[in-house]
Design an enzyme around this catalytic site. Structure first.
Site, PDB file in Angstrom:
ATOM      1  CB  SER A 198      -0.970  -0.040   1.189  1.00 56.96           C
ATOM      2  OG  SER A 198      -1.920   0.999   1.093  1.00 56.96           O
ATOM      3  CG  HIS A 245      -5.747  -2.066   0.128  1.00 60.07           C
ATOM      4  ND1 HIS A 245      -5.129  -1.809  -1.084  1.00 60.07           N
ATOM      5  CD2 HIS A 245      -5.094  -1.298   1.052  1.00 60.07           C
ATOM      6  CE1 HIS A 245      -4.147  -0.919  -0.908  1.00 60.07           C
ATOM      7  NE2 HIS A 245      -4.115  -0.612   0.373  1.00 60.07           N
ATOM      8  CG  ASP A 273      10.803   4.426  -8.494  1.00 64.07           C
ATOM      9  OD1 ASP A 273      11.393   5.451  -8.876  1.00 64.07           O
ATOM     10  OD2 ASP A 273       9.589   4.403  -8.223  1.00 64.07           O
ATOM     11  CG  ASP A 325      -4.009  -3.049  -4.097  1.00 66.75           C
ATOM     12  OD1 ASP A 325      -4.067  -2.993  -5.333  1.00 66.75           O
ATOM     13  OD2 ASP A 325      -4.960  -2.715  -3.375  1.00 66.75           O
TER      14      ASP A 325
END
Length: 455
Positions: free
Chosen positions: A161, A255, A204, A185
């Site tokens: 998250s 989630h 990244d 997620d």
């Protein structure tokens, strides 16, 4: 004699108590109460070290004098596990599980990034602000690791998250040179539509993989890695509540499913095959089941070891990969490609219901995401996914449901039915030739070996 034995016993007890006092106590993840969350917490970042030598007992690692910790070897691969927003302040329930499963993959340092003080706030925007500050803190630590001989190639950041964006910020500050980032997620609120330097993106790290399970709520839409996995299209997950009356689970179930899918994959109990495709609907339509770009390797598999497909994924750029799951662990569906050639006189539209029989056991699927078109000499390809894997398949039942409940039942002539196991390529193809059936009526038959001359 008795007095001497008593003195020996007391001495032995004292020795064990002394030894016990010299043992390190375990350092646990911060467990905050609701009062602290309510008034808000100031950021404080801790690093809890786990290795195969101390799996059950985390040791807090100092940010500067970490070389004095004998369990921490900077030359070993190091995985950072970074949690997300913690509105209640309680520790994530999955921390101990992921530590044990990561340790089973390889001999590594596992560093649980505990930024609960900073993530535990009723004000989500404060936690978002703290993601950047947390990343700066961890980046400084990794730079000190590098100064002591650590290789950025051997660093893996796993972020959940908000933690996925923390990982992205760390990777960006290190010039995209860390070996890998896994985003579970990534959080959507406050990160949707922002420039790539303000969220996780493929630059990244040397390799970025992302798993989506809640894009229509707390998760982030789009593609953000070299490969993005979309469970059930990346939206609503099977088994999760559909109404607010289910309480907390309604908000977090979809989630959190990303974490549980990843844990299952780490545990090698899922072994979920994914299919690169432009959309979930194309995947369900059976248009993306070949994985041609990855030949001679098979289709990618969700999990920790993506090395068989990594080079191809890096060449392809950004790849979307789709899969469907069941509601419960091990989440894996059994998938078949179904090819039907029809020769019926009248055009019919309908959905397909398919059953597989093995002894007394039956598993059924309903292919109803859209109406299928059946007309004269038309080839129709479908993806059939079952919650159970029955083998050997002794009988097959097929029904084409057209919704025709008033008029006469039209007959459909199936010149060929071919069913191809996708997850078990060593299993034989199953065929049937020249079958007559009525719409809305089930026909059952024994599968035959496929005749190459008919393929």
């Amino acid at each position: 004699m008795v007095r001497m034995d008593l003195w020996k016993l007391l001495g032995l007890v004292s020795f064990f108590m002394l030894c016990r006092g010299q043992e390190k106590e375990c350092d646990n993840f911060s467990d905050l109460d609701f009062h602290e969350t309510f008034i808000g917490t100031n950021l404080y970042v801790r690093l809890l070290l786990y290795t195969r030598a101390n799996l059950e007992c985390g040791q807090e690692l100092p940010h500067h004098n970490f070389t004095k910790e004998p369990l921490f070897d900077v030359k070993r691969p190091t995985t950072f596990v970074i949690h997300g927003y913690r509105p209640t302040g309680a520790p994530p329930i999955w921390i101990n599980h992921i530590v044990r499963l990561l340790a089973a993959q390889a001999d590594m340092n596992i560093l649980v990034v505990d930024w609960n003080r900073g993530a535990a706030n009723l004000n989500y925007f404060t936690a978002v602000t703290n993601t950047r500050r947390t990343a700066i803190n961890i980046t400084g630590f990794i730079e000190r690791m590098r100064d002591k001989g650590a290789s950025l190639d051997k660093i893996h950041l796993i972020g959940v998250s908000l933690g996925a964006h923390v990982a992205g910020f760390i990777g960006a500050m290190l010039g995209g040179k860390v070996g890998r980032i896994t985003g579970l997620d990534p959080a959507g609120p406050m990160f949707a539509g922002v420039p790539i330097d303000e969220r996780l993106d493929p630059t990244d790290a040397q390799f970025v993989d992302v798993l989506h399970t809640d894009m229509n709520s707390f998760g982030l839409r789009g593609t953000h890695g070299h490969i993005d996995f979309y469970a059930n299209g990346g939206l609503d997950q099977p088994g999760c509540p559909k109404t607010i009356f289910s309480g907390k689970s309604y908000f977090v179930c979809d989630h959190q499913r990303a974490v549980f899918l990843y844990l299952c994959a780490l545990n090698h109990t899922c072994n979920i095959t994914v299919y690169p495709c432009s959309s979930y609907s194309d995947f369900l339509n059976g248009q993306c089941l070949q994985c041609e770009a990855f030949k001679p390797a098979s289709c990618p598999v969700l999990g920790y070891d993506l090395s068989p497909w990594k080079d191809t994924l890096l060449k392809l750029g950004q790849t979307r990969a789709y899969f469907s799951t069941t509601a419960d662990p091990p989440y894996k569906k059994m998938s078949y490609r179904v090819d039907i050639v029809t020769w019926n006189q009248y055009l019919r539209w309908g959905v397909v219901v398919l059953r597989l029989h093995s002894g007394k056991n039956i598993t059924e699927t309903r292919i109803d995401h859209k109406l299928m078109r059946f007309e004269q000499y038309t080839a129709t390809r479908m993806l059939a996914q079952f919650d159970e894997d029955l083998y050997p398949v002794q009988k097959i039942s097929l029904r084409i449901v057209t919704g025709n409940v008033i008029g006469p039942r039209y007959k459909l002539r199936l010149i060929r039915i071919r069913i191809t196991p996708l997850d078990q390529p060593d299993r034989p193809l199953m065929c049937r030739y020249d079958t007559i059936m009525e719409e809305n009526t089930e026909v059952t038959f024994k599968p035959l070996p496929c005749d190459e001359s008919h393929l």
